[in-house]
Write an enzyme that holds these catalytic residues in place. Sequence first.
Site, PDB file in Angstrom:
ATOM      1  N   LYS A 119     -35.805 -41.320   4.453  1.00  0.00           N
ATOM      2  CA  LYS A 119     -34.309 -40.845   4.601  1.00  0.00           C
ATOM      3  C   LYS A 119     -34.749 -40.296   2.973  1.00  0.00           C
ATOM      4  CE  LYS A 119     -31.063 -43.642   3.313  1.00  0.00           C
ATOM      5  NZ  LYS A 119     -30.411 -42.746   1.911  1.00  0.00           N
ATOM      6  N   GLU A 121     -31.295 -37.622   0.898  1.00  0.00           N
ATOM      7  CA  GLU A 121     -30.437 -37.332   0.462  1.00  0.00           C
ATOM      8  C   GLU A 121     -30.271 -35.932   0.660  1.00  0.00           C
ATOM      9  OE1 GLU A 121     -28.625 -39.318  -2.488  1.00  0.00           O
ATOM     10  OE2 GLU A 121     -29.342 -41.316  -1.856  1.00  0.00           O
ATOM     11  N   GLU A 187     -21.450 -41.751   4.256  1.00  0.00           N
ATOM     12  CA  GLU A 187     -21.027 -42.590   3.062  1.00  0.00           C
ATOM     13  C   GLU A 187     -19.989 -42.203   2.837  1.00  0.00           C
ATOM     14  OE1 GLU A 187     -22.717 -45.138  -0.853  1.00  0.00           O
ATOM     15  OE2 GLU A 187     -24.090 -44.252  -0.200  1.00  0.00           O
TER      16      GLU A 187
END
Length: 278
Positions: A119, A121, A187
């Site tokens: 993962k 960002e 998020e």
Amino acid sequence: MSASAPTSRRLSPPDILGRKGGDPIVCLTSYTTPMARISDPHCDVLLVGDSLGMVIHGLPSTLGVTLEMMILHGRAVVRGSEKSLVVIDMPFGSYEESPEQAFRNAAKVMVEAGAGAVKLEGGQHMAETIAFLVARGIPVMAHVGLTPQAVNVFGGYKVQGRAEDAARVRSDAEAVTRAGAFSVVLEKVPHSLASRITSEIAIPTIGIGASPDCDGQVLVVDDMLGLFTDFRPKFVKRYAELGRTAGEAVAAYAADVRARRFPGNEHVFSDEAPEPKK
């Protein structure tokens, strides 16, 4: 195979992609073998998050987490799980410089930890890197909205995507979808925006402080179990207070030691070996 038969393999990124619009995807962070063993039967994805820097190592943010730390904890989670897809966060500074840097480090994580995906960002500015990794066999879970590694740019852990900023977050989600990510974490974005993005893009959205309309949800396991209590975000639901329970247990142990109640006769060994059982 009957519907109740146990799975014979781990879930894969294509399995998670195929859950778009279907049964909600259950995701929790995991950093250790014991927690992976507890969570694995109930989860679809175990995320070895760089939040381990704060939760496990006491760092003030995720920025001090190293690639070696992620690999170490990733190995532990892989060893402790059987069916969940294990996704490992790429830590700050390990992928932003170039797609080539990202590939070298992501490949190292995949090979040395045995993860099923990584993962990273970022939205539009990371699309080229995501496409580069996917084209070379590294599945990528994307992460947009509040991206904790950019906390200094945002000026704190603030909600992202309100008012005119919604267009940026939508564009980020669309960009990582086109780049080939198999899912995306949203998020700390407004409920309505997360719901809209979920309906617009073709990959599953995994919410944390987003919307129940997302295709799945993720929480930091130590938050939801009440083990990490330094702060409590609004989006965390406490399902237990294990930190308080553990504190009470340690206090009881200390009291027993000081009162010489522990160890008792049942906890010590006699001078004579027991007779072998016939």
